[in-house]
Design an enzyme around this catalytic site. Sequence first.
Site, mmCIF file in Angstrom:
data_model
loop_
_atom_site.group_PDB
_atom_site.id
_atom_site.type_symbol
_atom_site.label_atom_id
_atom_site.label_comp_id
_atom_site.label_asym_id
_atom_site.label_seq_id
_atom_site.Cartn_x
_atom_site.Cartn_y
_atom_site.Cartn_z
ATOM 1 N N ARG A 162 0.840 -1.202 0.000
ATOM 2 C CA ARG A 162 0.000 0.000 0.000
ATOM 3 C C ARG A 162 0.875 1.253 0.000
ATOM 4 N NH1 ARG A 162 -4.421 0.349 4.402
ATOM 5 N NH2 ARG A 162 -5.017 2.133 3.100
ATOM 6 N N CYS A 182 -0.760 6.183 9.158
ATOM 7 C CA CYS A 182 -1.105 4.897 8.551
ATOM 8 C C CYS A 182 -2.250 5.174 7.587
ATOM 9 C CB CYS A 182 -1.482 3.875 9.629
ATOM 10 S SG CYS A 182 -2.811 4.439 10.729
#
Length: 264
Positions: A165, A222
Amino acid sequence: MIEPFVDAAWVRANPGVILADTRCYLDGRSTREAYDAGHLPGAVYVDLDGYLAAPASPEAGRHPLPTPEAFAAGLSAAGIGDGATVVAYDDDGGVMAARLVWLLRSLGEDAALLDGPLGPLDDTGTVVPAPATFTPRPWPTDRLATIDETSAGAVPVIDARPADRFRGENETVDPRAGHIPGAVSVPCRDNVSDGALLPVPELRARFEAAGLRAGEDFVAYCGSGVTACHNLLTAEHAGFDGGRLYPGSWSQYAGTDRPAATGA
């Protein structure tokens, strides 16, 4: 304040500790149903989406910080009052439960993540929380970072998401793929192996490689401000206690027109 990670032996030696089941799933599974199907003996249920985050929005991201009042009401309902000692766990190496622990510690409360394999989550008994009152307090601004600070280049910025990601290869949750330019990938799930935290020398090497230095400021993010808390707690455990959370994280940043980077 207690250490940010404790093991089952520590919990057994401290019978007044409140165990908090803080599981959270991004695939839509019900955490309440998971808790009712089985939890650690005596653990209370803490709903991350309900108590540890405000409602999602494009402007604030998927898990904005809850209001102090909502956080306090949720903890009080779970039997967690002022001055309690809380040990939280989930079934994902602690990366979700870290949100509760970090929020409590940011307010000066004793809280830790349960370190080590959980064992069976097979207690289906009803836990009735003891009456408790948690006093609402504002989130300390010195523990938080703004979106502007993540791209200023003044301090190290670490990204807790999985490496694919971060590289922009696999984004199914947030508006854009990639990462904040200048950030370094430190996947939080790699802090744990076989359910237990890595040894401190290995953790220290991971964070040093990302540019962290003991006693100096850094920013952690995050996808939505949840799993970044695991990096903050782990960094503290390894001797890097100057970290701040960017609460909006990639879910907020990706919804803006700010530049995004891809690749390693």
